[in-house]
Design a protein around this motif. Sequence first.
Motif: not given
Length: 308
Positions: A19-36
């Motif tokens: 029933d839950f979906v993560h709608l706000h996620n930063h991956t490694q493509y958020s340069l020098l900000d996302g780590l996933t």
Amino acid sequence: MPPVMEGQLVQRKTLTAKDFVHLHNHTQYSLLDGLTKIPELMEAVKSAGMESVAITDHGTLSGLIEFYKEANHKSIKPLLGIETYVAARKLSDKESNLDKENYHLILLAINNAGYKNLMKLSSIANLDGYYYKPRIDRQTLAKYAEGLICLSGCMGSEIGQALDQGLYDQALKIAKWYKTTFKERYYLEVQDHGHPNHPTYNKTQENINNQLFKIADQLKLPMVVTSDAHYLKPEDQTAHEVLLCIQTNSFLADKDRMSLSEFNLYVTDPKEIIKRWGKAHPELIKNTKIIADKSDVTIPLGKILIPK
């Protein structure tokens, strides 16, 4: 509601991970900000029992194809989005004392028209609106709003900043504009670390959340809960702080450096979200699934696409 007759049982649906979906996620493509990393994200989503997940990198769509392919490979429904930057004035305005400030906003494509509009907005932001960050403005957003769902964003959003500064009437006016522009596709975004039972509870976020509930009630707006994830697991936080140091040319020991250590911005297990929000506000969880169910984007791969 009719009275319950003797022998009848009232059935209430128990919320589950589906029933839950993560709608706000930063991956490694958020340069020098996302780590996933995207493959690890899909593994985590799958193992937690979720069926869909979104990508919303800062100002870029560069991870979308890898995300789309990896999600489909894992039988996870991909929600394609971006956390865009909205200019304080017009995207053509570039005066340092007035236009260095910008606001965060989440956009998610729910159909192919929306996906094309995401690409158009990203191109305009990088080619025409770039000033410190790739920016769009309200006029451009209204022009390319078709097929997009809009979430109000984090405390760095236009509405979040107004509420943090005690400007409730201004925040209400902002919400009215977005509701007019996106109609039923505009959602107010409550963030999980504003819940008193969150392991890194943040008082400022709770204050913003409480005011968002008030605005939602006044304007009859739907709401969702997000984690604003920048890394996969809680134990990744230190590594993420190192990443922020690289971005800002600073050291971990610097007292005044940019830091997100007061927030635990990981891809939260849906059981935790349900435990914190499910009893008092189940609609915040259910609405994430409603958004995912509305999404139907198909990207043709493996074809020769020669530009005109």
